[in-house]
Design a protein around this motif. Sequence first.
Motif, short mmCIF file in Angstrom:
data_model
loop_
_atom_site.label_atom_id
_atom_site.label_comp_id
_atom_site.label_asym_id
_atom_site.label_seq_id
_atom_site.Cartn_x
_atom_site.Cartn_y
_atom_site.Cartn_z
N LYS A 1 15.82 52.86 30.39
CA LYS A 1 15.08 53.14 29.17
C LYS A 1 15.96 52.85 27.97
CE LYS A 1 12.18 56.44 31.37
NZ LYS A 1 11.20 57.43 31.23
N GLN A 2 15.36 52.24 26.95
CA GLN A 2 16.08 51.91 25.73
C GLN A 2 15.23 52.31 24.54
OE1 GLN A 2 16.55 47.68 26.53
NE2 GLN A 2 18.70 48.02 26.99
N VAL A 3 15.87 52.50 23.39
CA VAL A 3 15.18 52.81 22.15
C VAL A 3 15.48 51.70 21.15
CG1 VAL A 3 15.03 54.43 20.22
CG2 VAL A 3 15.32 55.30 22.55
N PHE A 4 14.41 51.15 20.56
CA PHE A 4 14.54 50.15 19.51
C PHE A 4 13.88 50.72 18.26
CE2 PHE A 4 15.12 47.68 23.27
CZ PHE A 4 15.96 46.63 22.91
N ILE A 5 14.65 50.86 17.20
CA ILE A 5 14.13 51.30 15.91
C ILE A 5 13.98 50.05 15.05
CG2 ILE A 5 14.61 52.68 13.85
CD1 ILE A 5 16.41 54.44 15.71
N ASN A 6 12.78 49.80 14.56
CA ASN A 6 12.51 48.62 13.75
C ASN A 6 12.33 49.04 12.29
OD1 ASN A 6 11.92 46.31 15.85
ND2 ASN A 6 11.01 48.19 16.63
N LEU A 7 13.13 48.49 11.40
CA LEU A 7 13.06 48.84 9.98
C LEU A 7 12.83 47.59 9.13
CD1 LEU A 7 16.04 51.34 9.55
CD2 LEU A 7 13.61 51.86 9.92
N PRO A 8 11.87 47.65 8.21
CA PRO A 8 11.72 46.55 7.26
C PRO A 8 12.76 46.68 6.15
CG PRO A 8 10.08 48.24 6.81
CD PRO A 8 10.85 48.69 8.02
N VAL A 9 13.41 45.57 5.83
CA VAL A 9 14.43 45.57 4.77
C VAL A 9 14.19 44.38 3.85
CG1 VAL A 9 16.13 46.75 6.23
CG2 VAL A 9 16.12 44.26 6.13
N PHE B 1 19.11 50.58 19.84
CA PHE B 1 19.22 49.38 19.03
C PHE B 1 18.44 49.55 17.73
CE2 PHE B 1 19.39 48.45 23.48
CZ PHE B 1 20.50 47.63 23.61
N LEU B 2 18.94 48.98 16.67
CA LEU B 2 18.28 48.97 15.38
C LEU B 2 17.93 47.53 15.05
CD1 LEU B 2 17.47 50.28 12.67
CD2 LEU B 2 19.84 49.96 11.93
N MET B 3 16.65 47.28 14.84
CA MET B 3 16.20 45.95 14.44
C MET B 3 15.93 46.01 12.94
SD MET B 3 16.30 44.29 17.29
CE MET B 3 15.57 42.76 16.75
N ILE B 4 16.74 45.30 12.17
CA ILE B 4 16.50 45.22 10.72
C ILE B 4 15.79 43.89 10.48
CG2 ILE B 4 18.23 46.85 9.87
CD1 ILE B 4 20.21 44.60 9.62
N LEU B 5 14.57 44.00 9.97
CA LEU B 5 13.68 42.84 9.87
C LEU B 5 13.24 42.62 8.43
CD1 LEU B 5 11.43 43.91 12.88
CD2 LEU B 5 13.33 42.27 12.94
N SER B 6 13.16 41.35 8.04
CA SER B 6 12.62 41.04 6.71
C SER B 6 11.20 41.60 6.64
CB SER B 6 12.60 39.53 6.48
OG SER B 6 11.64 38.93 7.34
N HIS B 7 10.72 41.85 5.45
CA HIS B 7 9.35 42.35 5.29
C HIS B 7 8.35 41.39 5.93
CE1 HIS B 7 9.59 45.74 2.16
NE2 HIS B 7 10.79 45.60 2.71
N PHE C 1 4.21 42.52 13.03
CA PHE C 1 4.08 43.51 14.10
C PHE C 1 3.12 44.65 13.75
CE2 PHE C 1 8.47 41.85 14.58
CZ PHE C 1 8.33 41.27 15.83
N VAL C 2 2.68 44.73 12.51
CA VAL C 2 1.85 45.85 12.06
C VAL C 2 0.65 45.35 11.27
CG1 VAL C 2 3.81 47.45 12.00
CG2 VAL C 2 3.20 46.19 9.94
#
Length: 134
Positions: free
Chosen positions: A2-10, A46-52, A58-59
């Motif tokens: 099991k893994q955790v991925f946090i996705n944040l728009p930056v 893991f932290l995914m920092i993604l452009s807006h 994804f949303v």
Amino acid sequence: MKQVFINLPVKDVNRSMDFYTKLGFINNRQFSDDSGKCMVWSEHIFLMILSHEKFSTFVNKPIADTKTNVAGLFALSLDSLDQVNEMAENGLKAGGTEPIPAQDYGFMQKMNIEDYDGHTWELFFMDMSKFPTE
């Protein structure tokens, strides 16, 4: 596994990568490109920092303005109060802000750091031997 991925728009992917690198995250280049960076906290987190633009694929809701609203609160457990202080200091030096003062609950000490986009991270150390028994 099991893994955790946090996705944040930056707003600025490279600037955010520099910020999180100074906090102690490590960039995984295999899963990174110009529109997003995979930042590793541990072998399972893991932290995914993604452009807006990339995050929007994804949303189907508008991206929250995290400079004026809270969209989530992310907590990182550290091994000592010294590590909490060091990581918070590195975050401040990297351009982050401390939205509220440090807090001491006796068994747990924590500090909050916000990144450039206003995403809030709680950095904490817990000593369960000091947890109140009554």
